[in-house]
Design an enzyme around this catalytic site. Structure first.
Site, PDB file in Angstrom:
ATOM      1  N   GLU A   1      26.654  -9.160 -11.503  1.00  0.00           N
ATOM      2  CA  GLU A   1      26.181  -7.890 -10.929  1.00  0.00           C
ATOM      3  C   GLU A   1      27.305  -7.094 -10.261  1.00  0.00           C
ATOM      4  OE1 GLU A   1      22.664  -8.611  -8.517  1.00  0.00           O
ATOM      5  OE2 GLU A   1      21.490  -9.059 -10.294  1.00  0.00           O
TER       6      GLU A   1
ATOM      7  N   GLU B   1      18.926 -12.991 -15.640  1.00  0.00           N
ATOM      8  CA  GLU B   1      18.081 -13.072 -14.429  1.00  0.00           C
ATOM      9  C   GLU B   1      16.832 -12.244 -14.676  1.00  0.00           C
ATOM     10  OE1 GLU B   1      19.671 -12.519 -10.466  1.00  0.00           O
ATOM     11  OE2 GLU B   1      21.632 -13.253 -11.117  1.00  0.00           O
TER      12      GLU B   1
HETATM   13  O1  AHR Z   1      18.461 -14.440  -7.955  1.00  0.00           O
HETATM   14  C1  AHR Z   1      18.663 -13.904  -6.693  1.00  0.00           C
HETATM   15  C2  AHR Z   1      19.754 -12.852  -6.682  1.00  0.00           C
HETATM   16  O2  AHR Z   1      19.317 -11.727  -7.378  1.00  0.00           O
HETATM   17  C3  AHR Z   1      21.041 -13.226  -7.357  1.00  0.00           C
HETATM   18  O3  AHR Z   1      21.905 -13.914  -6.522  1.00  0.00           O
HETATM   19  C4  AHR Z   1      21.622 -11.903  -7.755  1.00  0.00           C
HETATM   20  O4  AHR Z   1      22.426 -11.986  -8.906  1.00  0.00           O
HETATM   21  C5  AHR Z   1      20.418 -11.022  -7.933  1.00  0.00           C
HETATM   22  O5  AHR Z   1      20.567  -9.804  -7.281  1.00  0.00           O
END
Ligand code: AHR
Length: 543
Positions: free
Chosen positions: A204, A327
């Site tokens: 990210e 994610e």
């Molecule tokens: O999964 C929780 C968080 O969400 C992670 O650390 C990050 O990559 C995302 O913003």
């Protein structure tokens, strides 16, 4: 055109229908009231990659410490790994686990987590303001992965970290011997290289919350430089560039284009992230809109794929990038503020989202979307696996399966091989843009039923996964089989209930669990009665 030829042409011809164009693109046609029809044809598609059903373990809250690793527990093995946790994750058959972050990775020094445990430093972890004792690091993770039968997907720190230390990490993990970093691994008791195939080039990096966040072109050049050096060690490694962290940042899509313009030739995939919630701004707290959010995920996949294809054209490259949706989950209650602040303590309780029935139904929808888009999405990770926004939660003595465990477990157990081509005719319901956040605001029609099917070419077994978004009524779906004949229903279950907000607890672990779904008569037309508010699986032998 008769009804049948009309239906079968929908996917490819884009016949003019009242539904949104994007629904036609995924094989849906709008119908008036009556049973849903799904025509199942043998797929012309390739097998999907099992990595589509991956998950994620971050050094965050109680995920690693007191979750995976709890040496003082009576349930721990000689390595300090919780055996009950290992049994659950091994039982799920998870193909790949992303590690060690997440936001955590952008400040992580992997060297702190290797070598004699007594010499490892306790550091202040700045993503979650927690204490990180480094007692569980890369070698422990790899050992643990081998024990639970999963593949590691490792991330580099491209936030505060340098390309040099990222390349050193690959050398440490993958080179056999005779170099500085490979010999260091050997001196740590690991003679055999870990042979990690998939790597994330940071996390990210577009996010203002990220340690070391930077503009797209700067990140693209850093990713390219890192990747180019890594290819000296092994040019076959699969490298994933950081794409947009969500669809609402002002840089969405521009970030992806600029990053890829810098590093397209050196990377294999690009990441997508997104979290969804039944909130005022995302859904108007409307559960029917919430259950359509897998179609928002689907749109994001199409948009990012379009950017990849644009840059491919620009670069005149023969290489087609794949997507890593590494994610995804429902996450909106235990988020931000005190839920995300470890207050400089060890293993704080962070992001411990409690999942209810409607969350599980949407997770089923996400699985359907990922399968439908699996010709483009190679890797995807349910974020996360334990304690932190997770299907599994521990206390001192046991592991609880939250509601979202079940759709994920079904996908892992039953969905194998190829995704079948489906053409679906379903009644739809309207969703409205009014008052919603720009990236999800749309006036459109959503099919009540969302269905996908897979076939395992090894044994001809078909898995059908069906989401009924109708909150009030049972819906029938007729499966019409074109090129294969069902011979037996091997399993038929549903996840449903009267209360969309019901959830499991350690005291009441069976509040939201699958029940048997009435098995239809086997034949070239099979009618399933899907309960209101349900996600169902049918596992069917065919000839
Ligand atoms: O999964 C929780 C968080 O969400 C992670 O650390 C990050 O990559 C995302 O913003």
């Amino acid at each position: 055109m008769n009804r049948r030829t009309f239906l079968e042409s929908v996917g490819s011809s884009g016949a003019a229908l009242a539904t949104g164009w994007w629904l036609r693109r995924i094989g849906y046609a709008q119908a008036s009231r009556g049973p849903v029809r799904a025509v199942i044809r043998q797929s012309r598609r390739a097998e999907f990659d099992r990595r589509l059903f991956g998950t994620f373990l971050e050094h965050l809250g109680r995920a690693v410490y007191t979750g995976v690793y709890e040496p003082d527990s009576a349930l721990a093995d000689k390595n300090g790994f919780r055996t009950d946790v290992m049994a659950e994750i091994k039982g799920l058959g998870v193909p790949v686990i992303r590690y060690p972050g997440g936001n955590f990775v952008s400040g992580y020094n992997w060297l702190d987590g290797v070598g004699p445990k007594k010499a490892r430093p306790t550091v202040l972890e700045r993503a979650w303001n927690s204490l990180e004792p480094n007692q569980f690091g890369t070698n422990e993770f790899i050992d643990w992965c081998r024990m639970v039968g999963t593949e590691p997907l490792l991330g580099f720190n491209l936030g505060t970290g340098t390309p040099e230390m990222a390349v050193a990490y690959v050398e440490y993990c993958n080179v056999d011997k005779g170099t500085k970093w490979s010999d260091l691994r050997r001196s740590h008791g690991h003679d055999q290289p870990h042979n990690i195939r998939y790597w994330c080039l940071g996390n990210e990096m577009d996010g203002p919350w990220q340690m070391g966040t930077m503009p797209a072109r700067e990140y693209g050049r850093k990713a390219r430089d890192t990747a180019r050096q890594i290819r000296v060690i092994d040019r076959t490694l699969q490298l994933i560039a950081c794409g947009s962290s969500n669809t609402i940042l002002p840089t969405y899509l521009v970030w992806d284009r600029e990053v890829l313009e810098e590093c397209y030739d050196q990377v294999d995939g690009i990441s997508l992230h997104n979290y969804y919630g039944n909130t005022k701004e995302l859904t108007g707290e409307n559960s029917a809109r919430f259950l359509a959010m897998n179609l928002d995920m689907e749109r994001q996949i199409h948009e990012i794929a379009a950017v990849c294809d644009y840059v491919q054209g620009l670069r005149k490259s023969p290489k087609r990038l794949w997507l890593s949706f590494d994610e995804w989950n429902v996450w909106y209650r235990a988020r931000g503020g005190t839920f995300a602040d470890g207050k400089r303590t060890f293993a704080p309780k962070l992001l411990e989202e409690v999942y209810n029935l409607e969350d599980a139904l949407l997770v089923g929808g996400f699985i359907n979307t990922l399968l439908r888009e699996s010709d483009r999405v190679r890797v995807a990770c349910l974020a996360q696996i334990l304690n932190v926004i997770a299907p599994l939660v521990t206390n001192k003595t046991s592991v609880l399966r939250q509601s979202i465990y079940y759709p994920y477990a079904w996908a892992l157990q039953y969905a194998r091989g190829k995704v079948l081509d489906l053409v679906v005719e379903s009644e739809t319901y309207p969703i409205s843009a009014d008052g919603l956040r720009a990236d999800v605001a749309r006036n459109d029609q959503v099919p009540f039923i969302d269905v996908v099917a897979t076939i395992d070419p090894q044994n001809g077994q078909v898995c059908v996964l069906m989401l009924n978004r109708d909150l009030d009524g049972e819906r029938e779906i007729v499966l019409e089989w074109r090129d294969s004949t069902p011979t037996r229903v091997l399993a038929c279950e549903t996840l449903t209930g009267p209360d969309l907000k019901a959830f499991n607890t350690f005291e009441q672990p069976k509040h939201v669990v699958p029940t048997r779904l009435e098995t239809p008569r086997v034949g070239s037309r099979m009618t399933f009665k899907l309960p209101a508010r349900s996600y169902s699986v049918a596992h069917i032998a065919t000839s």
